[in-house]
Design a protein around this motif. Structure first.
Motif, PDB file in Angstrom:
ATOM      1  N   MET A  61      -1.878   7.592 -12.078  1.00  0.00           N
ATOM      2  CA  MET A  61      -2.574   7.160 -10.872  1.00  0.00           C
ATOM      3  C   MET A  61      -3.068   8.379 -10.090  1.00  0.00           C
ATOM      4  O   MET A  61      -2.606   9.490 -10.315  1.00  0.00           O
ATOM      5  N   LYS A  62      -3.986   8.107  -9.186  1.00  0.00           N
ATOM      6  CA  LYS A  62      -4.512   9.218  -8.399  1.00  0.00           C
ATOM      7  C   LYS A  62      -4.905   8.728  -7.012  1.00  0.00           C
ATOM      8  O   LYS A  62      -5.540   7.677  -6.891  1.00  0.00           O
ATOM      9  N   PHE A  63      -4.538   9.463  -5.993  1.00  0.00           N
ATOM     10  CA  PHE A  63      -4.948   9.150  -4.631  1.00  0.00           C
ATOM     11  C   PHE A  63      -6.466   9.262  -4.535  1.00  0.00           C
ATOM     12  O   PHE A  63      -7.035  10.317  -4.870  1.00  0.00           O
ATOM     13  N   PRO A  64      -7.144   8.208  -4.103  1.00  0.00           N
ATOM     14  CA  PRO A  64      -8.607   8.213  -4.166  1.00  0.00           C
ATOM     15  C   PRO A  64      -9.282   8.938  -2.995  1.00  0.00           C
ATOM     16  O   PRO A  64     -10.478   9.220  -3.042  1.00  0.00           O
ATOM     17  N   GLY A  65      -8.551   9.231  -1.940  1.00  0.00           N
ATOM     18  CA  GLY A  65      -9.178   9.819  -0.759  1.00  0.00           C
ATOM     19  C   GLY A  65      -9.238  11.330  -0.823  1.00  0.00           C
ATOM     20  O   GLY A  65      -8.951  11.945  -1.844  1.00  0.00           O
ATOM     21  N   VAL A  66      -9.604  11.947   0.311  1.00  0.00           N
ATOM     22  CA  VAL A  66      -9.612  13.407   0.382  1.00  0.00           C
ATOM     23  C   VAL A  66      -8.175  13.850   0.658  1.00  0.00           C
ATOM     24  O   VAL A  66      -7.561  13.431   1.635  1.00  0.00           O
ATOM     25  N   LEU A  67      -7.654  14.665  -0.242  1.00  0.00           N
ATOM     26  CA  LEU A  67      -6.257  15.084  -0.116  1.00  0.00           C
ATOM     27  C   LEU A  67      -6.215  16.429   0.598  1.00  0.00           C
ATOM     28  O   LEU A  67      -6.683  17.431   0.076  1.00  0.00           O
ATOM     29  N   ARG A  68      -5.681  16.425   1.805  1.00  0.00           N
ATOM     30  CA  ARG A  68      -5.617  17.694   2.532  1.00  0.00           C
ATOM     31  C   ARG A  68      -4.208  18.280   2.365  1.00  0.00           C
ATOM     32  O   ARG A  68      -3.314  17.958   3.133  1.00  0.00           O
ATOM     33  N   SER A  69      -4.052  19.128   1.372  1.00  0.00           N
ATOM     34  CA  SER A  69      -2.728  19.710   1.088  1.00  0.00           C
ATOM     35  C   SER A  69      -2.286  20.608   2.230  1.00  0.00           C
ATOM     36  O   SER A  69      -3.069  21.388   2.767  1.00  0.00           O
ATOM     37  N   LYS A  70      -1.043  20.517   2.617  1.00  0.00           N
ATOM     38  CA  LYS A  70      -0.509  21.423   3.638  1.00  0.00           C
ATOM     39  C   LYS A  70      -0.089  22.754   3.033  1.00  0.00           C
ATOM     40  O   LYS A  70       0.109  23.729   3.739  1.00  0.00           O
ATOM     41  N   LEU A  71       0.089  22.761   1.715  1.00  0.00           N
ATOM     42  CA  LEU A  71       0.462  24.007   1.024  1.00  0.00           C
ATOM     43  C   LEU A  71      -0.429  24.134  -0.223  1.00  0.00           C
ATOM     44  O   LEU A  71       0.043  24.017  -1.352  1.00  0.00           O
ATOM     45  N   PRO A  72      -1.729  24.385   0.008  1.00  0.00           N
ATOM     46  CA  PRO A  72      -2.681  24.314  -1.120  1.00  0.00           C
ATOM     47  C   PRO A  72      -2.374  25.291  -2.250  1.00  0.00           C
ATOM     48  O   PRO A  72      -2.663  25.001  -3.400  1.00  0.00           O
ATOM     49  N   LYS A  73      -1.795  26.433  -1.929  1.00  0.00           N
ATOM     50  CA  LYS A  73      -1.597  27.431  -2.994  1.00  0.00           C
ATOM     51  C   LYS A  73      -0.191  27.385  -3.586  1.00  0.00           C
ATOM     52  O   LYS A  73       0.139  28.161  -4.473  1.00  0.00           O
ATOM     53  N   GLN A  74       0.640  26.497  -3.066  1.00  0.00           N
ATOM     54  CA  GLN A  74       2.044  26.488  -3.489  1.00  0.00           C
ATOM     55  C   GLN A  74       2.222  25.843  -4.860  1.00  0.00           C
ATOM     56  O   GLN A  74       1.825  24.701  -5.074  1.00  0.00           O
ATOM     57  N   GLY A  75       2.845  26.565  -5.778  1.00  0.00           N
ATOM     58  CA  GLY A  75       3.178  25.987  -7.076  1.00  0.00           C
ATOM     59  C   GLY A  75       4.594  25.441  -7.066  1.00  0.00           C
ATOM     60  O   GLY A  75       5.204  25.291  -6.002  1.00  0.00           O
ATOM     61  N   THR A  76       5.127  25.148  -8.243  1.00  0.00           N
ATOM     62  CA  THR A  76       6.508  24.672  -8.363  1.00  0.00           C
ATOM     63  C   THR A  76       7.444  25.878  -8.322  1.00  0.00           C
ATOM     64  O   THR A  76       7.155  26.914  -8.919  1.00  0.00           O
TER      65      THR A  76
END
Ligand code: GLN
Length: 384
Positions: A1-16
């Protein structure tokens, strides 16, 4: 599944987190896992029995938000005995779901948009994301892992009106270095008269070697009054999977800490808290932990004698850095992956604990393992 909206990540560069990545890779390739820090031996059987017994006796509902009072009282006694510091069990000690939650909650309670937080690199990986998610900015000081650990002049230059917090960590993960009394004196001088809060990550307080004494901020009244101390039962009782820790801080700081804690955790596992309160009577367990792990460190390092790794013996924590510069030019992240896949030993590459490119050739190995595990790993590492 995938969120269809604009996803505004709070930690865009954060990996695992590297601990999940390397433990996963170790499992996948059947490698000896000396990456993520956790013991591979049993926890004290009495602690298990105590927990069972409290479960059987019906201690299975929410504990108070601050933690079981009996446990907080035991911790107050312990800190007074060890560091001559008085913490009020009612208002100045809170039981947490491990060190990471305690750190996150402390940062959440105090760091806001525009604040700066001074941290020392290499820095344990949970500090920076917690600062950033609250709109804060980390200000970095590089430590010198092979000499005098901290240049306090550099710290002084970074302090300004926006400095909200300084995060220290001793014994230090991943380097295995420890701060000394002069470091603490300098920190005290630098923060005197300021509004700076010190977040002191002391989760390895009992795992310290070669006669070094743990320099808790609790030992220094002028530091203690501006500090939140984070401690871990997991490191001390070999039960990292229980996710239990605690914080100590002056009442007015603790009040703010609890305002957040009550809503991101509320309270912590009840029977385990009762069991730990009882088990804290066994002072030998934590007083002898340094000697126990020093032997592990020595075993690991002895097994590697004559290898091509350069070793500066760890002063504390259950981690040993190995310098592999005489073996390979590879970047440490690549080398750690190759070592796991091809040699069969998983470790943690130290460059991930820096915000900028880091060319050092250090891997971190966890020696909280059965001698047999250490022997298996060393046999493979000796071939390099
Ligand atoms: N503190 C442990 C380490 O340094 C890891 C804990 C975790 O995986 N979050 O290896």
């Amino acid at each position: 599944m995938k969120f269809p909206g604009v996803l505004r990540s709070k930690l865009p560069k954060q990996g695992t987190t590297i601990f999940t990545v390397m433990s996963g890779l170790a499992r996948e390739h059947g490698a000896v896992n000396l990456s993520q820090g956790f013991p591979d031996f049993s926890i004290p059987s009495r602690l298990v029995e105590l927990t069972h017994s409290f479960m059987n006796r019906g201690f299975n509902q929410y504990s108070p938000m601050q933690g079981v009072l009996g446990l907080r009282e035991k911790l107050a006694e312990k800190v007074e005995e060890l560091y001559s510091a008085k913490y009020d069990s009612e208002t100045e000690i809170t039981i947490t779901a491990g060190g990471t939650q305690a750190i996150y909650t402390a940062i959440s309670a105090f760091v806001t948009e525009g604040d700066e937080v001074i941290i020392f690199e290499p820095a344990y990986d949970c500090y920076v994301p917690a600062i950033q998610i609250h709109g804060g900015t980390p200000a970095y000081v590089q430590m010198n892992l092979s000499g005098e650990l901290i240049d306090w002049e550099k710290v002084k230059r970074l302090i300004n009106q926006r400095t909200r917090m300084i995060i220290i960590n001793t014994p230090h993960n991943p380097s295995g270095r420890v701060m000394n009394a002069q470091d603490m004196a300098k920190l005290q001088k630098l923060t005197d008269g300021t509004d700076i809060i010190i977040l002191s990550d002391e989760v390895y307080e009992h795992i310290i070697f070669d006669g070094f004494e743990h320099q808790s901020v609790a030992r220094f009244p002028k530091l203690a009054e501006r500090s939140i101390i984070v401690s871990s039962f997991g490191k001390t009782y070999h039960n990292t999977g229980w996710k239990m820790g605690h914080v100590m801080a002056p009442a007015n700081l603790m009040k703010e800490f609890r305002k957040v804690h009550q809503f991101n955790v509320f309270s912590v596992n009840t029977p385990a808290q009762h069991a730990l309160a009882e088990f804290l009577n066994d002072k030998e367990h934590y007083l002898e932990l340094g000697a126990f792990y020093q032997e592990k460190r020595d075993t690991f390092n002895r097994l590697l004698q004559g290898s091509n790794f350069k070793i500066r013996a760890s002063e504390g924590t259950y981690f040993q850095l190995l310098d592999y510069s005489a073996i390979s030019d590879e970047k440490d992240t690549d080398y750690a992956i190759r070592l796991t896949k091809e040699v069969g030993v998983a470790s943690i590459p130290v460059s991930v604990f820096y915000h900028e490119k880091n060319e050092d050739k250090f891997l971190r190995f966890c020696f909280a393992k059965e001698d047999e595990t250490l022997e298996k790993a060393a046999e493979k590492l000796m071939k390099l």
